[in-house]
Design a protein around this motif. Sequence first.
Motif, PDB file in Angstrom:
ATOM      1  N   MET A   1       0.844  -1.196   0.000  1.00 20.48           N
ATOM      2  CA  MET A   1       0.000   0.000   0.000  1.00 20.48           C
ATOM      3  C   MET A   1       0.883   1.250   0.000  1.00 20.48           C
ATOM      4  N   LYS A   2       0.524   2.193  -0.873  1.00 20.29           N
ATOM      5  CA  LYS A   2       1.183   3.494  -0.876  1.00 20.29           C
ATOM      6  C   LYS A   2       0.165   4.565  -0.489  1.00 20.29           C
ATOM      7  N   THR A   3       0.652   5.596   0.172  1.00 16.96           N
ATOM      8  CA  THR A   3      -0.247   6.661   0.625  1.00 16.96           C
ATOM      9  C   THR A   3       0.408   8.028   0.446  1.00 16.96           C
ATOM     10  N   VAL A   4      -0.446   9.050   0.390  1.00 13.94           N
ATOM     11  CA  VAL A   4       0.024  10.436   0.419  1.00 13.94           C
ATOM     12  C   VAL A   4      -0.976  11.230   1.253  1.00 13.94           C
ATOM     13  N   TYR A   5      -0.447  12.101   2.116  1.00 16.79           N
ATOM     14  CA  TYR A   5      -1.287  12.886   3.027  1.00 16.79           C
ATOM     15  C   TYR A   5      -1.184  14.360   2.675  1.00 16.79           C
ATOM     16  N   HIS A   6      -2.331  14.991   2.465  1.00 21.51           N
ATOM     17  CA  HIS A   6      -2.394  16.420   2.167  1.00 21.51           C
ATOM     18  C   HIS A   6      -3.191  17.118   3.269  1.00 21.51           C
ATOM     19  N   LYS A   7      -2.501  17.779   4.159  1.00 21.27           N
ATOM     20  CA  LYS A   7      -3.174  18.505   5.227  1.00 21.27           C
ATOM     21  C   LYS A   7      -3.948  19.686   4.637  1.00 21.27           C
ATOM     22  N   ALA A   8      -5.073  20.016   5.253  1.00 18.93           N
ATOM     23  CA  ALA A   8      -5.956  21.058   4.714  1.00 18.93           C
ATOM     24  C   ALA A   8      -5.221  22.369   4.474  1.00 18.93           C
ATOM     25  N   ASP A   9      -4.362  22.760   5.425  1.00 22.09           N
ATOM     26  CA  ASP A   9      -3.702  24.058   5.292  1.00 22.09           C
ATOM     27  C   ASP A   9      -2.494  24.023   4.354  1.00 22.09           C
ATOM     28  N   SER A  10      -2.232  22.873   3.724  1.00 19.63           N
ATOM     29  CA  SER A  10      -1.150  22.790   2.735  1.00 19.63           C
ATOM     30  C   SER A  10      -1.663  23.027   1.318  1.00 19.63           C
ATOM     31  N   ARG A  11      -2.969  23.191   1.166  1.00 22.90           N
ATOM     32  CA  ARG A  11      -3.544  23.391  -0.163  1.00 22.90           C
ATOM     33  C   ARG A  11      -3.208  24.776  -0.699  1.00 22.90           C
ATOM     34  N   GLY A  12      -3.254  24.907  -2.020  1.00 19.51           N
ATOM     35  CA  GLY A  12      -3.140  26.227  -2.610  1.00 19.51           C
ATOM     36  C   GLY A  12      -4.376  27.044  -2.284  1.00 19.51           C
ATOM     37  N   PHE A  13      -4.226  28.381  -2.268  1.00 16.53           N
ATOM     38  CA  PHE A  13      -5.362  29.240  -1.931  1.00 16.53           C
ATOM     39  C   PHE A  13      -5.360  30.465  -2.832  1.00 16.53           C
ATOM     40  N   ALA A  14      -6.533  30.810  -3.330  1.00 18.22           N
ATOM     41  CA  ALA A  14      -6.713  32.016  -4.134  1.00 18.22           C
ATOM     42  C   ALA A  14      -7.866  32.818  -3.557  1.00 18.22           C
ATOM     43  N   ASP A  15      -7.630  34.115  -3.351  1.00 18.21           N
ATOM     44  CA  ASP A  15      -8.667  35.019  -2.858  1.00 18.21           C
ATOM     45  C   ASP A  15      -8.896  36.107  -3.902  1.00 18.21           C
ATOM     46  N   HIS A  16     -10.007  35.995  -4.623  1.00 17.68           N
ATOM     47  CA  HIS A  16     -10.348  36.969  -5.654  1.00 17.68           C
ATOM     48  C   HIS A  16     -11.416  37.947  -5.174  1.00 17.68           C
ATOM     49  N   GLY A  17     -11.616  37.992  -3.866  1.00 15.95           N
ATOM     50  CA  GLY A  17     -12.666  38.840  -3.315  1.00 15.95           C
ATOM     51  C   GLY A  17     -14.001  38.116  -3.340  1.00 15.95           C
ATOM     52  N   TRP A  18     -14.597  38.035  -4.515  1.00 12.76           N
ATOM     53  CA  TRP A  18     -15.895  37.349  -4.661  1.00 12.76           C
ATOM     54  C   TRP A  18     -15.751  35.835  -4.606  1.00 12.76           C
ATOM     55  N   LEU A  19     -14.524  35.344  -4.856  1.00 18.68           N
ATOM     56  CA  LEU A  19     -14.253  33.902  -4.874  1.00 18.68           C
ATOM     57  C   LEU A  19     -13.068  33.592  -3.971  1.00 18.68           C
ATOM     58  N   LYS A  20     -13.284  32.656  -3.063  1.00 17.19           N
ATOM     59  CA  LYS A  20     -12.192  32.099  -2.276  1.00 17.19           C
ATOM     60  C   LYS A  20     -12.122  30.612  -2.608  1.00 17.19           C
ATOM     61  N   SER A  21     -10.936  30.149  -3.005  1.00 21.81           N
ATOM     62  CA  SER A  21     -10.813  28.789  -3.510  1.00 21.81           C
ATOM     63  C   SER A  21      -9.558  28.118  -2.978  1.00 21.81           C
ATOM     64  N   TYR A  22      -9.742  26.923  -2.432  1.00 22.77           N
ATOM     65  CA  TYR A  22      -8.621  26.093  -2.001  1.00 22.77           C
ATOM     66  C   TYR A  22      -8.413  24.996  -3.039  1.00 22.77           C
ATOM     67  N   HIS A  23      -7.149  24.793  -3.429  1.00 29.81           N
ATOM     68  CA  HIS A  23      -6.810  23.841  -4.478  1.00 29.81           C
ATOM     69  C   HIS A  23      -6.009  22.678  -3.891  1.00 29.81           C
ATOM     70  N   SER A  24      -6.568  21.478  -3.958  1.00 29.90           N
ATOM     71  CA  SER A  24      -5.818  20.301  -3.514  1.00 29.90           C
ATOM     72  C   SER A  24      -4.702  19.941  -4.486  1.00 29.90           C
ATOM     73  N   PHE A  25      -4.902  20.301  -5.770  1.00 32.26           N
ATOM     74  CA  PHE A  25      -3.909  20.028  -6.806  1.00 32.26           C
ATOM     75  C   PHE A  25      -3.645  21.302  -7.599  1.00 32.26           C
ATOM     76  N   SER A  26      -2.531  21.318  -8.311  1.00 34.87           N
ATOM     77  CA  SER A  26      -2.139  22.508  -9.067  1.00 34.87           C
ATOM     78  C   SER A  26      -3.294  22.992  -9.940  1.00 34.87           C
ATOM     79  N   PHE A  27      -3.531  24.301  -9.875  1.00 37.76           N
ATOM     80  CA  PHE A  27      -4.659  24.881 -10.603  1.00 37.76           C
ATOM     81  C   PHE A  27      -4.426  26.372 -10.727  1.00 37.76           C
ATOM     82  N   ALA A  28      -4.650  26.913 -11.945  1.00 35.35           N
ATOM     83  CA  ALA A  28      -4.517  28.352 -12.196  1.00 35.35           C
ATOM     84  C   ALA A  28      -3.142  28.828 -11.725  1.00 35.35           C
TER      85      ALA A  28
END
Length: 237
Positions: A1-28
């Motif tokens: 078995m292989k595993t990978v752990y992604h803690k919530a606060d390790s995600r990418g984050f974008a704040d566009h004012g009207w949109l707040k988005s957390y990214h588990s994987f590379s995005f934008a």
Amino acid sequence: MKTVYHKADSRGFADHGWLKSYHSFSFANYYNPERMSFGALRVLNDDQVSSGMGFGAHPHSNMEIISIPLEGDLEHKDSMGTTAVIRKGEIQVMSAGTGVQHSEYNRNQDELVKFLQIWVIPNKMNVEPRYDQIRISENSEVNAFQQILSPNPNDDGVWIYQDAWFNLANFNEGYSQEYRLNNEGNGVYVFVLKGSAKIGDQVLGTRDGFGIWETDGFLLEAVADSEILLMEVPMVI
């Protein structure tokens, strides 16, 4: 078995004012070469859209796009002629195929919309675009895996062009159940929507992600009352 752990606060984050988005994987504008995808699971965005705001019409192609509302009312319009509103307890899927444009808006003026935007790389390219939306809450059970997506049009939930299975688990504190994978070569990305869970020795908090592969199954235990999304996808695409 292989595993990978992604803690919530390790995600990418974008704040566009009207949109707040957390990214588990590379995005934008968030790029992490170690977090490009989990097999065929390419995007897992945890989005919050302000009242009356949203994404204007934009194109997609050759991607399976799944939306799962968590709060509020999300209005969808697309170039196939679809106009729909999705709410918590529902799931939406769009096979972009040869190409489609769509927009998504918070139709309310007094509350946020929160939803998961998920992209899965398909196993069949250039299909005719399609849209589907169903209510899943009517079949929900406590302390059981509820299938909400599969590759089979006649199974429970929506279907996509990929050998993928999504399940929701609403577990009471202390309850545990084994998840058995459907296909050899698949992996499961576990995402805790609320509460806390445990897999092996790894404890997962709210919005933590945990990928598991090269196994036939695993035991999922609720450390607290929890709502958990399990996304089983092929690891090789």
